[in-house]
Design an enzyme around this catalytic site. Sequence first.
Site, short mmCIF file in Angstrom:
data_model
loop_
_atom_site.label_atom_id
_atom_site.label_comp_id
_atom_site.label_asym_id
_atom_site.label_seq_id
_atom_site.Cartn_x
_atom_site.Cartn_y
_atom_site.Cartn_z
CD GLU A 1 7.85 -15.26 0.52
OE1 GLU A 1 8.82 -14.93 1.22
OE2 GLU A 1 7.95 -15.58 -0.67
CG ASP B 1 3.54 -9.70 -6.16
OD1 ASP B 1 2.51 -9.02 -6.22
OD2 ASP B 1 4.51 -9.51 -6.92
CE LYS C 1 3.16 -6.04 -3.73
NZ LYS C 1 4.03 -5.61 -4.83
CG ASP D 1 15.37 -7.18 -2.47
OD1 ASP D 1 14.33 -7.86 -2.44
OD2 ASP D 1 16.19 -7.22 -3.40
NE ARG E 1 17.63 -8.63 0.90
CZ ARG E 1 16.71 -9.27 0.17
NH1 ARG E 1 15.47 -9.35 0.60
NH2 ARG E 1 17.01 -9.79 -0.99
P1 IMP Z 1 5.34 -13.98 -5.91
O1 IMP Z 1 6.02 -15.22 -6.35
O2 IMP Z 1 4.95 -13.13 -7.09
O3 IMP Z 1 4.18 -14.19 -4.98
O4 IMP Z 1 6.42 -13.08 -5.24
C1 IMP Z 1 6.91 -13.28 -3.99
C2 IMP Z 1 8.27 -12.65 -3.91
O5 IMP Z 1 8.39 -11.52 -4.77
C3 IMP Z 1 8.50 -12.11 -2.51
O6 IMP Z 1 9.09 -13.08 -1.71
C4 IMP Z 1 9.41 -10.95 -2.77
O7 IMP Z 1 10.75 -11.39 -2.78
C5 IMP Z 1 9.06 -10.46 -4.15
N1 IMP Z 1 8.16 -9.29 -4.11
C6 IMP Z 1 6.88 -9.22 -4.50
N2 IMP Z 1 6.37 -8.00 -4.32
C7 IMP Z 1 7.38 -7.26 -3.80
C8 IMP Z 1 7.48 -5.89 -3.37
O8 IMP Z 1 6.53 -5.09 -3.43
N3 IMP Z 1 8.68 -5.53 -2.88
C9 IMP Z 1 9.75 -6.36 -2.77
N4 IMP Z 1 9.70 -7.63 -3.16
C10 IMP Z 1 8.52 -8.09 -3.68
#
Ligand code: IMP
Length: 185
Positions: free
Chosen positions: A108, A112, A140, A168, A174
């Site tokens: 991945e 986040d 993060k 992106d 990207r």
């Molecule tokens: P999560 O489900 O919140 O952990 O998010 C994961 C997905 O969110 C990643 O695969 C990214 O596609 C997108 N994402 C999270 N933070 C960022 C960022 O700072 N920049 C771009 N995409 C992000």
Amino acid sequence: MPDLKVLLSRETIAKRVAEMGAEIARDFRGQSIIFVGVLKGAAVFLSDLARQVPLEATFDFIGVSSYGDRPTAKEDPAGHARWDSLGEVRLTKDMDQSLADRNVILVEDILDTGLTLNYISKLVEAHQPRSLRIAALLDKPSRRKQPIQAHYIGFTIPDAFVVGYGLDYAEKYRNLPDICVLENL
Ligand code: IMP
């Protein structure tokens, strides 16, 4: 116009990706693995990481929609999309093959809130792989909503929106070789 500030240079990324590859190669010495990339953001990282792992390896990809336009389940009467219980993650492309008894490295771009990887990990675990490890280039942790952790983490970063190296904003950036913070959106 948004500003782009380099957070991680291409050289810094390459060095760390090589270290992560060496770690995976050590952990799975003598075994074969399958890299499962999360489209589209992880495509760049997967292709660099995989070339740093001198083991027998195959690729697969899974597609989910996360940031950006998210249709509600109501807007998808055909039922082509599957949703998790929180309605946050939609599967747009399933794996092409069974992962039963395979050593899976889920790749991945960024971890986040953890919702995406939590959802995908469950899908992969349902295949009953021999082992499942998560490799995330960026983490993060301050944004986490699900208690999910990656086994291999490239960089822990603060809560900023980053683009480049596969990541992106509205499908753009990207192809930037560096990872940059996007400001003044
Ligand atoms: P999560 O489900 O919140 O952990 O998010 C994961 C997905 O969110 C990643 O695969 C990214 O596609 C997108 N994402 C999270 N933070 C960022 C960022 O700072 N920049 C771009 N995409 C992000």
